[in-house]
Design a protein around this motif. Sequence first.
Motif, PDB file in Angstrom:
ATOM      1  N   SER A 110       0.705  -1.162  -0.032  1.00  0.00           N
ATOM      2  CA  SER A 110       0.226   0.035   0.032  1.00  0.00           C
ATOM      3  C   SER A 110       0.979   1.226   0.033  1.00  0.00           C
ATOM      4  O   SER A 110       1.922   1.253   0.295  1.00  0.00           O
ATOM      5  CB  SER A 110      -0.852   0.163   1.294  1.00  0.00           C
ATOM      6  N   CYS A 111       0.127   2.204  -0.289  1.00  0.00           N
ATOM      7  CA  CYS A 111       1.019   3.639  -0.187  1.00  0.00           C
ATOM      8  C   CYS A 111       1.579   4.007   1.151  1.00  0.00           C
ATOM      9  O   CYS A 111       2.421   4.567   1.666  1.00  0.00           O
ATOM     10  CB  CYS A 111       0.232   4.686  -0.775  1.00  0.00           C
ATOM     11  N   ALA A 112       0.543   3.592   2.259  1.00  0.00           N
ATOM     12  CA  ALA A 112       0.946   3.775   3.708  1.00  0.00           C
ATOM     13  C   ALA A 112       1.963   3.022   3.949  1.00  0.00           C
ATOM     14  O   ALA A 112       3.034   3.395   4.780  1.00  0.00           O
ATOM     15  CB  ALA A 112      -0.234   3.265   4.514  1.00  0.00           C
ATOM     16  N   GLY A 164       3.177  10.392  -5.859  1.00  0.00           N
ATOM     17  CA  GLY A 164       3.511  10.237  -7.131  1.00  0.00           C
ATOM     18  C   GLY A 164       3.121   8.746  -7.548  1.00  0.00           C
ATOM     19  O   GLY A 164       2.451   8.106  -6.870  1.00  0.00           O
ATOM     20  N   ASN A 165       3.892   8.352  -8.682  1.00  0.00           N
ATOM     21  CA  ASN A 165       3.786   7.069  -9.309  1.00  0.00           C
ATOM     22  C   ASN A 165       4.698   5.996  -8.528  1.00  0.00           C
ATOM     23  O   ASN A 165       5.638   6.151  -8.594  1.00  0.00           O
ATOM     24  CB  ASN A 165       3.897   7.068 -10.601  1.00  0.00           C
ATOM     25  N   TYR A 166       4.012   4.786  -8.174  1.00  0.00           N
ATOM     26  CA  TYR A 166       4.799   3.804  -7.575  1.00  0.00           C
ATOM     27  C   TYR A 166       4.248   2.396  -8.042  1.00  0.00           C
ATOM     28  O   TYR A 166       3.023   2.149  -8.615  1.00  0.00           O
ATOM     29  CB  TYR A 166       4.530   3.689  -6.025  1.00  0.00           C
ATOM     30  N   CYS A 193       0.155   7.451  -5.625  1.00  0.00           N
ATOM     31  CA  CYS A 193       0.218   7.651  -4.338  1.00  0.00           C
ATOM     32  C   CYS A 193      -0.362   9.283  -3.836  1.00  0.00           C
ATOM     33  O   CYS A 193       0.460  10.075  -4.269  1.00  0.00           O
ATOM     34  CB  CYS A 193       1.060   7.113  -3.378  1.00  0.00           C
ATOM     35  N   HIS A 194      -1.476   9.148  -3.367  1.00  0.00           N
ATOM     36  CA  HIS A 194      -1.814  10.762  -3.037  1.00  0.00           C
ATOM     37  C   HIS A 194      -1.815  10.756  -1.624  1.00  0.00           C
ATOM     38  O   HIS A 194      -2.018  10.063  -0.781  1.00  0.00           O
ATOM     39  CB  HIS A 194      -3.213  10.710  -3.598  1.00  0.00           C
ATOM     40  N   GLU A 246      -4.507   5.086  -2.616  1.00  0.00           N
ATOM     41  CA  GLU A 246      -3.986   4.714  -3.965  1.00  0.00           C
ATOM     42  C   GLU A 246      -5.144   4.897  -4.941  1.00  0.00           C
ATOM     43  O   GLU A 246      -6.240   4.818  -4.647  1.00  0.00           O
ATOM     44  CB  GLU A 246      -3.923   3.234  -3.983  1.00  0.00           C
ATOM     45  N   TYR A 247      -4.601   5.608  -6.176  1.00  0.00           N
ATOM     46  CA  TYR A 247      -5.442   5.822  -7.307  1.00  0.00           C
ATOM     47  C   TYR A 247      -4.967   5.571  -8.590  1.00  0.00           C
ATOM     48  O   TYR A 247      -3.643   5.118  -8.531  1.00  0.00           O
ATOM     49  CB  TYR A 247      -5.529   7.477  -7.337  1.00  0.00           C
ATOM     50  N   ILE A 248      -5.665   5.512  -9.377  1.00  0.00           N
ATOM     51  CA  ILE A 248      -5.426   4.908 -10.859  1.00  0.00           C
ATOM     52  C   ILE A 248      -5.496   6.248 -11.879  1.00  0.00           C
ATOM     53  O   ILE A 248      -6.561   6.808 -11.635  1.00  0.00           O
ATOM     54  CB  ILE A 248      -5.905   3.875 -11.616  1.00  0.00           C
ATOM     55  N   THR A 249      -4.485   6.804 -12.505  1.00  0.00           N
ATOM     56  CA  THR A 249      -4.570   7.826 -13.452  1.00  0.00           C
ATOM     57  C   THR A 249      -5.376   7.639 -14.643  1.00  0.00           C
ATOM     58  O   THR A 249      -4.692   6.460 -15.298  1.00  0.00           O
ATOM     59  CB  THR A 249      -3.135   8.601 -13.556  1.00  0.00           C
TER      60      THR A 249
END
Length: 243
Positions: A38-40, A52-54, A67-68, A76-79
Amino acid sequence: MFRRIVVAVAVLVLTGLAVTPASARPVAQPPVAAGTSSCAAIRALLPIAGDGNYVLNTGSHLVPVYCHDMAGTPREYITLTAPNFSQYTVGGVTQGTNVRTTSTRVRIDPATLLVDINDVTFATSTGSAVQPGPFVIESMPYAVAGSCDHAASGVGRVDLAGTAFVLAAAWVVGGFVPQGGATLSADGRSADLAGGGYCGSITPAPAIYNPVNPTVPDFHLQFACGPHTLVDVLLGRACVNLT
């Protein structure tokens, strides 16, 4: 010899046993967070990590994400690179202007690849519709369309072109005298939506009652890993099934 080196690197990336140093990566490759789900987890591992992108390794998937809010509550997001919108179309007993919500990123659960259709962090809405009551509609969930004019005049589009994902979802109509349907592309990358009734809508299955003005999280729309090449994997732009 070169082929053996490429295959060896791919195996290391896929098994989460190696992280390519930033100085050795191609410019287009996002940081590879091997062993983090996860981003966390990335933020905990590397407190200076910013938005940024991970690439996450959930154990079941390698998932490229954006990751926002890494300094606050990482998510987590999808662009999305193509136009994606949901619309409630006025008419019948609904007055005002069409309400259209356009999304540039959508929130995803990297473990399940389910999308939170109610997250509007990266969405903008225009228009305002009023139903008798009065009830004001000002925004729409992702992947939804509706109306209240005895027709499937609500429209929407889900388009994953340029992402690592395809659609693995079904849509259903609901409400009173519901109408409409979803037309999916042959490659599973996009769907055009039409929905309405009196009042009615089309939503990802299972149907949602009165899906307007999204608030609480609703992980409701299923994505799946799309086709990819070894180059996509090495550049960190592929969703990969690991199980």
